[in-house]
Design a protein around this motif. Structure first.
Motif, PDB file in Angstrom:
ATOM      1  N   ALA A 124       0.821  -1.207   0.000  1.00  0.00           N
ATOM      2  CA  ALA A 124       0.000   0.000   0.000  1.00  0.00           C
ATOM      3  C   ALA A 124       0.855   1.257   0.000  1.00  0.00           C
ATOM      4  O   ALA A 124       0.566   2.226  -0.721  1.00  0.00           O
ATOM      5  N   GLU A 125       1.934   1.270   0.783  1.00  0.00           N
ATOM      6  CA  GLU A 125       2.801   2.452   0.811  1.00  0.00           C
ATOM      7  C   GLU A 125       3.534   2.626  -0.521  1.00  0.00           C
ATOM      8  O   GLU A 125       3.799   3.748  -0.941  1.00  0.00           O
ATOM      9  N   GLN A 126       3.810   1.516  -1.203  1.00  0.00           N
ATOM     10  CA  GLN A 126       4.444   1.588  -2.519  1.00  0.00           C
ATOM     11  C   GLN A 126       3.500   2.186  -3.557  1.00  0.00           C
ATOM     12  O   GLN A 126       3.893   3.026  -4.370  1.00  0.00           O
ATOM     13  N   ARG A 127       2.245   1.759  -3.531  1.00  0.00           N
ATOM     14  CA  ARG A 127       1.292   2.217  -4.541  1.00  0.00           C
ATOM     15  C   ARG A 127       0.688   3.585  -4.210  1.00  0.00           C
ATOM     16  O   ARG A 127       0.410   4.376  -5.110  1.00  0.00           O
ATOM     17  N   LEU A 128       0.483   3.844  -2.897  1.00  0.00           N
ATOM     18  CA  LEU A 128      -0.343   4.985  -2.512  1.00  0.00           C
ATOM     19  C   LEU A 128       0.315   5.933  -1.516  1.00  0.00           C
ATOM     20  O   LEU A 128      -0.256   6.987  -1.232  1.00  0.00           O
ATOM     21  N   GLY A 129       1.461   5.571  -0.959  1.00  0.00           N
ATOM     22  CA  GLY A 129       1.961   6.318   0.173  1.00  0.00           C
ATOM     23  C   GLY A 129       3.406   6.764   0.116  1.00  0.00           C
ATOM     24  O   GLY A 129       3.881   7.297  -0.898  1.00  0.00           O
ATOM     25  N   ALA A 130       4.147   6.498   1.186  1.00  0.00           N
ATOM     26  CA  ALA A 130       5.477   7.068   1.391  1.00  0.00           C
ATOM     27  C   ALA A 130       6.556   6.459   0.509  1.00  0.00           C
ATOM     28  O   ALA A 130       7.688   6.960   0.503  1.00  0.00           O
ATOM     29  N   ALA A 131       6.263   5.398  -0.226  1.00  0.00           N
ATOM     30  CA  ALA A 131       7.262   4.773  -1.098  1.00  0.00           C
ATOM     31  C   ALA A 131       6.897   4.899  -2.580  1.00  0.00           C
ATOM     32  O   ALA A 131       7.451   4.185  -3.414  1.00  0.00           O
ATOM     33  N   ARG A 132       5.990   5.787  -2.906  1.00  0.00           N
ATOM     34  CA  ARG A 132       5.645   5.973  -4.321  1.00  0.00           C
ATOM     35  C   ARG A 132       6.882   6.438  -5.082  1.00  0.00           C
ATOM     36  O   ARG A 132       7.584   7.354  -4.677  1.00  0.00           O
ATOM     37  N   GLY A 133       7.151   5.772  -6.221  1.00  0.00           N
ATOM     38  CA  GLY A 133       8.303   6.114  -7.032  1.00  0.00           C
ATOM     39  C   GLY A 133       9.616   5.547  -6.529  1.00  0.00           C
ATOM     40  O   GLY A 133      10.668   5.849  -7.085  1.00  0.00           O
ATOM     41  N   ILE A 134       9.560   4.707  -5.480  1.00  0.00           N
ATOM     42  CA  ILE A 134      10.776   4.120  -4.907  1.00  0.00           C
ATOM     43  C   ILE A 134      10.755   2.621  -5.148  1.00  0.00           C
ATOM     44  O   ILE A 134       9.767   1.950  -4.829  1.00  0.00           O
ATOM     45  N   ASP A 135      11.828   2.080  -5.697  1.00  0.00           N
ATOM     46  CA  ASP A 135      11.879   0.655  -6.025  1.00  0.00           C
ATOM     47  C   ASP A 135      12.462  -0.212  -4.921  1.00  0.00           C
ATOM     48  O   ASP A 135      12.279  -1.431  -4.926  1.00  0.00           O
ATOM     49  N   ASN A 136      13.192   0.398  -3.979  1.00  0.00           N
ATOM     50  CA  ASN A 136      13.896  -0.379  -2.956  1.00  0.00           C
ATOM     51  C   ASN A 136      13.655   0.259  -1.591  1.00  0.00           C
ATOM     52  O   ASN A 136      14.200   1.332  -1.293  1.00  0.00           O
ATOM     53  N   GLY A 154      11.235  -3.074  -6.949  1.00  0.00           N
ATOM     54  CA  GLY A 154       9.797  -2.901  -7.125  1.00  0.00           C
ATOM     55  C   GLY A 154       8.942  -4.072  -6.726  1.00  0.00           C
ATOM     56  O   GLY A 154       7.720  -4.004  -6.834  1.00  0.00           O
ATOM     57  N   GLN A 155       9.549  -5.185  -6.242  1.00  0.00           N
ATOM     58  CA  GLN A 155       8.797  -6.394  -5.903  1.00  0.00           C
ATOM     59  C   GLN A 155       9.001  -6.784  -4.450  1.00  0.00           C
ATOM     60  O   GLN A 155      10.117  -6.716  -3.920  1.00  0.00           O
ATOM     61  N   LEU A 156       7.915  -7.210  -3.789  1.00  0.00           N
ATOM     62  CA  LEU A 156       8.045  -7.799  -2.461  1.00  0.00           C
ATOM     63  C   LEU A 156       8.867  -9.079  -2.548  1.00  0.00           C
ATOM     64  O   LEU A 156       8.681  -9.886  -3.467  1.00  0.00           O
ATOM     65  N   ILE A 157       9.783  -9.258  -1.609  1.00  0.00           N
ATOM     66  CA  ILE A 157      10.612 -10.464  -1.633  1.00  0.00           C
ATOM     67  C   ILE A 157      10.453 -11.245  -0.332  1.00  0.00           C
ATOM     68  O   ILE A 157      10.181 -10.682   0.723  1.00  0.00           O
ATOM     69  N   ASN A 158      10.623 -12.556  -0.431  1.00  0.00           N
ATOM     70  CA  ASN A 158      10.590 -13.463   0.702  1.00  0.00           C
ATOM     71  C   ASN A 158      11.542 -14.613   0.439  1.00  0.00           C
ATOM     72  O   ASN A 158      12.033 -14.796  -0.683  1.00  0.00           O
ATOM     73  N   GLY A 159      11.766 -15.398   1.464  1.00  0.00           N
ATOM     74  CA  GLY A 159      12.425 -16.672   1.297  1.00  0.00           C
ATOM     75  C   GLY A 159      11.358 -17.714   1.040  1.00  0.00           C
ATOM     76  O   GLY A 159      10.408 -17.484   0.294  1.00  0.00           O
ATOM     77  N   PHE A 160      11.489 -18.889   1.698  1.00  0.00           N
ATOM     78  CA  PHE A 160      10.444 -19.897   1.542  1.00  0.00           C
ATOM     79  C   PHE A 160       9.116 -19.347   2.042  1.00  0.00           C
ATOM     80  O   PHE A 160       8.072 -19.566   1.451  1.00  0.00           O
ATOM     81  N   THR A 161       9.156 -18.648   3.185  1.00  0.00           N
ATOM     82  CA  THR A 161       8.028 -17.840   3.622  1.00  0.00           C
ATOM     83  C   THR A 161       8.577 -16.442   3.895  1.00  0.00           C
ATOM     84  O   THR A 161       9.638 -16.092   3.399  1.00  0.00           O
ATOM     85  N   HIS A 162       7.849 -15.651   4.654  1.00  0.00           N
ATOM     86  CA  HIS A 162       8.258 -14.265   4.826  1.00  0.00           C
ATOM     87  C   HIS A 162       9.445 -14.142   5.781  1.00  0.00           C
ATOM     88  O   HIS A 162       9.740 -15.042   6.571  1.00  0.00           O
ATOM     89  N   THR A 163      10.114 -13.002   5.696  1.00  0.00           N
ATOM     90  CA  THR A 163      11.249 -12.732   6.577  1.00  0.00           C
ATOM     91  C   THR A 163      10.758 -12.483   8.004  1.00  0.00           C
ATOM     92  O   THR A 163       9.611 -12.132   8.229  1.00  0.00           O
ATOM     93  N   GLU A 238      16.404   2.484  -0.266  1.00  0.00           N
ATOM     94  CA  GLU A 238      16.345   3.932  -0.475  1.00  0.00           C
ATOM     95  C   GLU A 238      15.546   4.618   0.628  1.00  0.00           C
ATOM     96  O   GLU A 238      15.679   5.830   0.830  1.00  0.00           O
ATOM     97  N   ARG A 239      14.732   3.855   1.347  1.00  0.00           N
ATOM     98  CA  ARG A 239      13.916   4.428   2.410  1.00  0.00           C
ATOM     99  C   ARG A 239      13.495   3.326   3.370  1.00  0.00           C
ATOM    100  O   ARG A 239      13.286   2.183   2.963  1.00  0.00           O
ATOM    101  N   ILE A 240      13.381   3.694   4.649  1.00  0.00           N
ATOM    102  CA  ILE A 240      12.824   2.809   5.664  1.00  0.00           C
ATOM    103  C   ILE A 240      11.608   3.506   6.247  1.00  0.00           C
ATOM    104  O   ILE A 240      11.699   4.658   6.701  1.00  0.00           O
ATOM    105  N   ILE A 241      10.467   2.823   6.216  1.00  0.00           N
ATOM    106  CA  ILE A 241       9.206   3.369   6.729  1.00  0.00           C
ATOM    107  C   ILE A 241       8.879   2.643   8.026  1.00  0.00           C
ATOM    108  O   ILE A 241       8.820   1.411   8.061  1.00  0.00           O
ATOM    109  N   LEU A 242       8.676   3.403   9.093  1.00  0.00           N
ATOM    110  CA  LEU A 242       8.396   2.821  10.404  1.00  0.00           C
ATOM    111  C   LEU A 242       6.955   3.124  10.805  1.00  0.00           C
ATOM    112  O   LEU A 242       6.599   4.289  11.047  1.00  0.00           O
ATOM    113  N   GLY A 243       6.124   2.087  10.872  1.00  0.00           N
ATOM    114  CA  GLY A 243       4.731   2.234  11.248  1.00  0.00           C
ATOM    115  C   GLY A 243       4.403   1.397  12.469  1.00  0.00           C
ATOM    116  O   GLY A 243       5.283   0.853  13.131  1.00  0.00           O
TER     117      GLY A 243
END
Length: 316
Positions: A124-136, A154-163, A238-243
């Protein structure tokens, strides 16, 4: 942005959190048609309340097209796994092995896409919020637990499951902080030292009741700065968002930024060193990041779009 046409299918979004389940019904992220919030109690009660809400609102409005779930963890978010959609060994009492995805898919009769709450918020932050226009970037929630959604190229990444960054090891001065941590698995890992329940257990009061001058916050800022520094070196975002609920104490941000600069000591990506105020930031969507992410997951389920890169895909 989601399609806002009046005849677009209804989307059910569920942010399944450690303290509350937030439900939204919408055609797009700009037009929320109904909302509800239920406390996270025993699974049979909470899930029944959520199911009743979506059934009643769908009967009042239109049939549901798809559902997105952004869930607390640990949860299996790998579609190739036999446990996909199931909550794993969680500290949350009674919720281990609850199959969230199958419950709603079978009871609502619609396709469901599930991911972690932090991955949903990151989306959501990538599409609509604080990470718009940021790929990493990295989105972190600091609340009942601590987790991160990591977006690279630009893609969410995980291992076998999430980090599971909430369980990274911390440098703890036992004389300064004798609290042994509240994580039932690791004691003084990041989550065990810096989540909301850790604050309350250490100081015998909820964080919301601690004044800004309380020594709790200097300690909290130090642990979260260690986290941000480790994330910086591991992912060079490029940015860390803390929520999350703990980060509603916005006075923590300058404290964390200052401590991160000390820990980096001039070694790190330009984004972190040159402009720390723009490197470590709050979410632009406030407390709605997870709900909006759940709606985006529902839309992607309808469209068949991937949100996560895994090993073989990332290497290819």
């Amino acid at each position: 942005m989601l399609n806002g046409a009046q005849n677009a299918p209804l989307l059910a979004g569920l942010e399944a959190g450690g303290t509350k389940f937030n439900c939204v019904l919408a055609r797009d992220t700009n037009t929320i048609l109904a909302r509800a919030r239920f406390p996270t109690e025993k699974p049979e009660r909470t899930l029944a309340e959520v199911l009743a809400f979506f059934r009643e609102e769908s009967a009042r409005l239109d049939p549901l097209g798809a559902m997105g779930i952004a869930s607390f963890g640990p949860v299996d978010n790998n579609p190739a796994s036999r446990d996909y959609g199931r909550i794993l060994n969680t500290p949350k009492r009674d919720w281990s092995q609850v199959d969230l995805m199958s419950w709603f898919r079978e009871n609502l009769g619609i396709p469901v896409r599930l991911d972690t709450d932090v991955n949903g918020a990151a989306l959501a932050e990538q599409r609509l919020g604080a990470a718009r226009g940021i790929d990493n970037f990295v989105y972190v929630t600091v609340g009942t637990g601590i987790g991160a959604g990591i977006v690279m190229s630009g893609q969410l990444i995980n291992g076998f499951t999430h980090t599971e960054i909430g369980h990274m090891r911390m440098s703890r001065d036992k004389e300064r902080d004798p609290f042994p941590g509240c994580c039932p698995f690791h004691g003084d890992c990041l989550e065990g030292l810096a989540c909301g329940p850790a604050l309350e257990q250490r100081w015998q009061r909820p964080g919301a009741e601690l004044p800004q001058s309380h020594p709790a916050w200097e300690l909290q800022a130090d642990y979260l700065a260690q986290m941000c520094t480790n994330l910086t070196f591991c992912y060079m975002p490029e940015r860390i968002i803390l929520g999350g609920g703990v980060m509603q104490n916005d006075f923590l941000f300058p404290m964390i930024r200052e401590r991160v600069q000390q820990l980096l000591n001039g070694y790190g990506p330009p984004a972190a060193l040159a402009n720390p105020d723009a490197y470590i930031v709050p979410p632009a969507l406030g407390g709605e990041s997870g709900q909006m992410g759940a709606l985006l997951l529902a839309q992607q389920q309808l469209e068949g779009n991937p949100t996560v890169v895994r090993g073989a895909q990332a290497a290819g």
